[in-house]
Structure formats: C-alpha cells, structure tokens
Design an enzyme around this catalytic site. Structure first.
Site, short mmCIF file in Angstrom:
data_model
loop_
_atom_site.label_atom_id
_atom_site.label_comp_id
_atom_site.label_asym_id
_atom_site.label_seq_id
_atom_site.Cartn_x
_atom_site.Cartn_y
_atom_site.Cartn_z
CG ASP A 239 14.90 -31.89 40.54
OD1 ASP A 239 15.04 -30.87 41.24
OD2 ASP A 239 15.71 -32.84 40.61
CB SER A 240 17.91 -28.86 39.07
OG SER A 240 18.21 -29.83 40.06
CB CYS B 16 13.46 -28.60 42.54
SG CYS B 16 15.03 -27.77 42.68
CD GLU C 228 21.19 -34.50 37.69
OE1 GLU C 228 21.17 -34.66 36.47
OE2 GLU C 228 20.16 -34.55 38.40
CB CYS D 187 18.48 -31.61 48.15
SG CYS D 187 18.94 -31.83 46.42
CG HIS E 25 19.36 -34.51 43.11
ND1 HIS E 25 18.58 -33.42 42.82
CD2 HIS E 25 19.94 -34.89 41.94
CE1 HIS E 25 18.69 -33.14 41.52
NE2 HIS E 25 19.50 -34.02 40.96
N1 DGL Z 1 16.86 -31.41 43.58
C1 DGL Z 1 17.00 -30.07 43.91
C2 DGL Z 1 16.53 -29.70 45.28
O1 DGL Z 1 15.64 -30.33 45.80
C3 DGL Z 1 18.05 -29.21 43.35
C4 DGL Z 1 19.45 -29.61 43.43
C5 DGL Z 1 20.30 -28.68 42.62
O2 DGL Z 1 20.07 -28.62 41.41
O3 DGL Z 1 21.16 -28.03 43.20
O4 DGL Z 1 17.00 -28.75 45.86
#
Ligand code: DGL
Length: 259
Positions: A10-11, A73, A151, A183, A185
């Site tokens: 993931d990011s 992600c 984050e 997302c 997150h």
């Molecule tokens: N967790 C990510 C997602 O599901 C990316 C969030 C990001 O880095 O902008 O989109």
C-alpha cells in the site's frame, strides 16, 4: 512454492486493514507487507506516477519471492493493476470501492463514496460504477488530508473530526443510507464515523471480500500453504516503524527499509 509468502503493498499503513482480514482468514499463510509511506499519499498523484510506484513495490515483493501480490490500495488498483497483470507473471488481487453491494441494497437510492482523487477519477471506478449504479444518487467525495493524518497517527483528533464533518455533510444532505469506504486507510476512521453518522447509515468496505478472493485465487492456482506451522509475517516501511507497529496492534516485527 506454497510456503512462499503473499506480498501485500500500500502507499502506507492503510493496507494493514487488508492484511488483518487476510491473516484472519488465512492464518497459515506467510506474508510480507510493504508500506511505501514516504510516497503517501498516492491519491493526489497522476496515473503514471502511481504505476511507477506500483512497479517499484511489486518488484521489491517479487525479489522476496512472493507467490501472489495483493495491491492493498484502491488508488494503486484502479490506476495500475491492469498494467501489473500484463507485466508480471504472478496472480494479483486488487481492491475497489464496494459500490455493488451499496447500490444493490440502498433503499434511499443515495450512496456516499469516500475515496482518493486518484480512485474517483480512474477509468476502473467509472466502469464499475456504471455497471451497478442505475438511477442512484452517488455522492463522491475526495478525502483530501485524511490519509496524511492517518499516516501521522493523528486519527482521533480535532482536525480529523473537522475534515470528516465537512466531507459527510453533502452525503447527509442527500439522505444516503450507505457509505462506501474507498480507501484502505479509512477503516481506521470507523470509531469516528460511527460517532458522526446516524445509526441507520451502513458503512462498508471491501476488506473481507479481498481476503475471500485471495483465498479463492490461491486455491485455484494450487498455492494454499497447507503446512501447519506458525506463519511468518514480515512488515517493512520506509516511513516511521513505530506508527506501523502501533496500528497493527499486534506483537509483530516492523523493519525500517530505505526504499
Ligand atoms: N490506501 C490507499 C487507497 O486505498 C491510498 C491512499 C493514498 O495514498 O492516497 O486508496
């Protein structure tokens, strides 16, 4: 082959919400989780940049001999997974906003989708939405700033509440009965969302579905690890290992990676 790890990237730390679902459904599987936190957020980057970062993450996990890769992600899936599938010879599992169950079950015919700009402007999101959304009002909202705060570990904070209130208002005004978290997150915002939203609004994400799909694809390729030994789960981040360890809530080893 079957004892080789599942690679997950993931990011940043958000994809751990997916790692938790996979680990709970497939506890025997060895895993390697890669958090590219230094490059978060992906959501505000262009498609080419997201593809390049996804290539870098994939190649790292392939060097570690992963048998399957989970793109944990939505932003990387919706922008890069078709390129990854064409380029590398391992199965890929992706994640997309759960528009289908929301559209099928909504009674008010109004759905909220909270996701990154990269996801909401992607072709894949457009194609999936057009398949399931018929006569629904879809209130799409870019969650600017949410990933950055998560984050930094600043989840239950005044600034997070203020952003969420602003983002949820148009959805409440439109009388949504489903909120789709697009997302990985955002599941970490669940306690705040439950507090801010009326009880009748259902909040859904795709985490469990991704774990089930991972299992199905491992079965299909005869790749399930059937050895009954304790699994090895490795976590790598180019961000702050303490924050990743904190969100995992688990007795795991997190390694810093200059990546
Ligand atoms: N967790 C990510 C997602 O599901 C990316 C969030 C990001 O880095 O902008 O989109």
């Amino acid at each position: 082959m079957n004892t080789k790890p599942i690679g997950i990237f993931d990011s940043g730390i958000g994809g751990t919400s997916i790692w938790k679902e996979i680990h709970s459904l497939l506890p025997l599987e060895n895993t390697i989780y890669l958090a590219d936190s230094i490059n978060a957020p992906y959501g505000s980057k262009g498609k080419d940049a997201i593809i390049n970062l996804s290539i870098k993450n994939t190649e790292y996990l392939l060097e570690k001999d992963c048998k399957l890769i989970v793109v944990a992600c939505n932003t990387a899936t919706t922008n890069a997974i078709s390129f990854l599938r064409k380029t590398y010879n391992v199965p890929f599992i992706g994640i997309e906003p759960a528009i289908k169950p929301a559209a099928l079950n909504s009674k008010t015919k109004a759905i909220g989708v909270l996701a990154t700009k990269g996801t909401l402007t992607s072709e894949l999101f457009y194609t999936t939405s057009s398949l399931y959304v018929h006569g629904h009002k879809v209130i799409e909202q870019v969650g600017d700033g949410l990933v950055e705060l998560i984050e930094m570990g600043r989840i239950d904070t005044k600034e997070m509440r203020a952003l969420l209130k602003t983002y949820l208002k148009p959805m409440l005004d439109a009388n949504i009965d489903y909120l789709v978290l697009g997302c990985t997150h955002y599941p970490y915002l669940m306690p705040l969302l439950l507090e801010l939203l009326p009880k009748h609004i259902k909040i859904i994400d795709s985490g469990e579905a991704v774990a089930r799909q991972t299992k199905a694809v491992l079965e299909k390729h005869d790749l399930l690890n059937l050895q009954h030994t304790t699994s090895k789960n490795q976590f790598y981040t180019n961000g702050n290992p303490k924050i990743l360890k904190g969100i995992l809530n688990d007795n795991v080893d997190v390694n810093y990676l200059d990546f």
